[in-house]
Every structure is written in C-alpha cells, then in structure tokens.
Design a protein around this motif. Structure first.
Motif, PDB file in Angstrom:
ATOM      1  N   TYR A  10      37.606  36.476  71.799  1.00 13.70           N
ATOM      2  CA  TYR A  10      36.456  37.092  72.447  1.00 13.70           C
ATOM      3  C   TYR A  10      35.223  36.248  72.138  1.00 13.70           C
ATOM      4  O   TYR A  10      34.956  35.922  70.976  1.00 13.70           O
ATOM      5  N   MET A  60      36.794  40.835  77.503  1.00 11.23           N
ATOM      6  CA  MET A  60      37.767  39.882  76.965  1.00 11.23           C
ATOM      7  C   MET A  60      38.474  39.157  78.111  1.00 11.23           C
ATOM      8  O   MET A  60      38.526  39.660  79.237  1.00 11.23           O
ATOM      9  N   ASP A  63      43.944  37.796  76.630  1.00 13.92           N
ATOM     10  CA  ASP A  63      43.745  38.543  75.390  1.00 13.92           C
ATOM     11  C   ASP A  63      43.976  40.033  75.608  1.00 13.92           C
ATOM     12  O   ASP A  63      44.556  40.714  74.759  1.00 13.92           O
TER      13      ASP A  63
END
Length: 154
Positions: free
Chosen positions: A46, A109, A113
C-alpha cells in the motif's frame, strides 16, 4: 442398634486390607494458546499519501460481528462487492507504520494486494491455519508450506 468400639474394630480387622489410596492424575497440559493474529506481506504494498510503501502487516481472526456489521453499511447494500473492502478494514490490525487501518485504506490498495488479502482472510478463517499440503511437480515428494507472509511467486 448400637455398636461398641470393640465390635467395630473387629469388623474393620475382618474387612481386609485398606484399599489403595486413589492417586490423582497429573493435570493435563494446557493446550497451546489460540493464535488469533497472523502476519502477512503484501505482494505490491500500500502506498500512502507520502509515497511510503507499506507491505508487512497482521490480520486477526474474524468474529461473527465482523461479518455482520458490514451488511448494514450503505456502500455494501448499494454494491455487494464492497463487502470484502469493509470486512478487511475491520480485521487488518496493522499495516507497516500506519497508525490505523480502515476500509478507506483497503479501497486504495492495488487489486493484486486486495486479492491476496481476500485469499489470506479465507485461509485463516475457513481452514484455521495457513499451512497447505503440497507436492513437488518434479519429484512428487509431499511437504507442507506455510502461506502466511509469503509473497506471490515464492
């Protein structure tokens, strides 16, 4: 009818030897404590507003409340696909050096992910562990791998 001490003593003498005292069994060892948090490492990470990449984090086991509360969220009612974003925002307890993790972070994100976290959530909540039995495609030897914290492709 009253018994005298002499007759009670005679009965005791003819009753046979004293029984063996009952031995208390040793206490059972305490079971291993329940593991409720699991470490992970995001494949991409992130990126916060300062440009810092946060990859390592922890996720806790989900409760029934964690799965029910998002169903009342207007965003989830409007778009059921948003359920996983809200749910992950509740169960991720740490991500890098961020002071807190919430659904706003999860929704920003990278898709890879998010997919990783959805799969990780299923692993720790459905199966109860992050180990998987696998076999080598070349030699067919069987072994276990721990999926917690592994990065895609490793």
């Amino acid at each position: 009818m009253r018994r005298t001490a002499a007759s009670a003593g005679a009965e005791a003498a003819t009753a046979g030897p004293d029984p063996e005292p009952v031995k208390a069994s040793p206490p059972a060892p305490d079971p291993a404590p329940l593991r409720t948090e699991f470490a992970f490492e995001l494949p991409r990470g992130y990126v916060d507003e300062s440009g810092i990449v946060h990859r390592s984090g922890t996720m806790r086991l989900s409760t029934a409340r964690d799965e029910l509360v998002p169903l009342r969220d207007v965003r989830v009612q409007d778009n059921p696909a948003y359920l996983s974003v809200v749910l992950l925002g509740r169960v991720i307890t740490r991500l890098g050096t961020l002071p807190s993790v919430h659904d706003g972070i999860v929704e920003n994100m990278f898709a890879s992910d998010l997919a990783f976290l959805q799969d990780f959530y299923r692993q720790i909540n459905a199966e109860g562990h992050t180990r998987a039995a696998v076999s080598c495609p070349h030699c067919t030897e069987s072994f276990e791998v721990d999926l917690a914290g592994s990065r895609l492709g490793e």
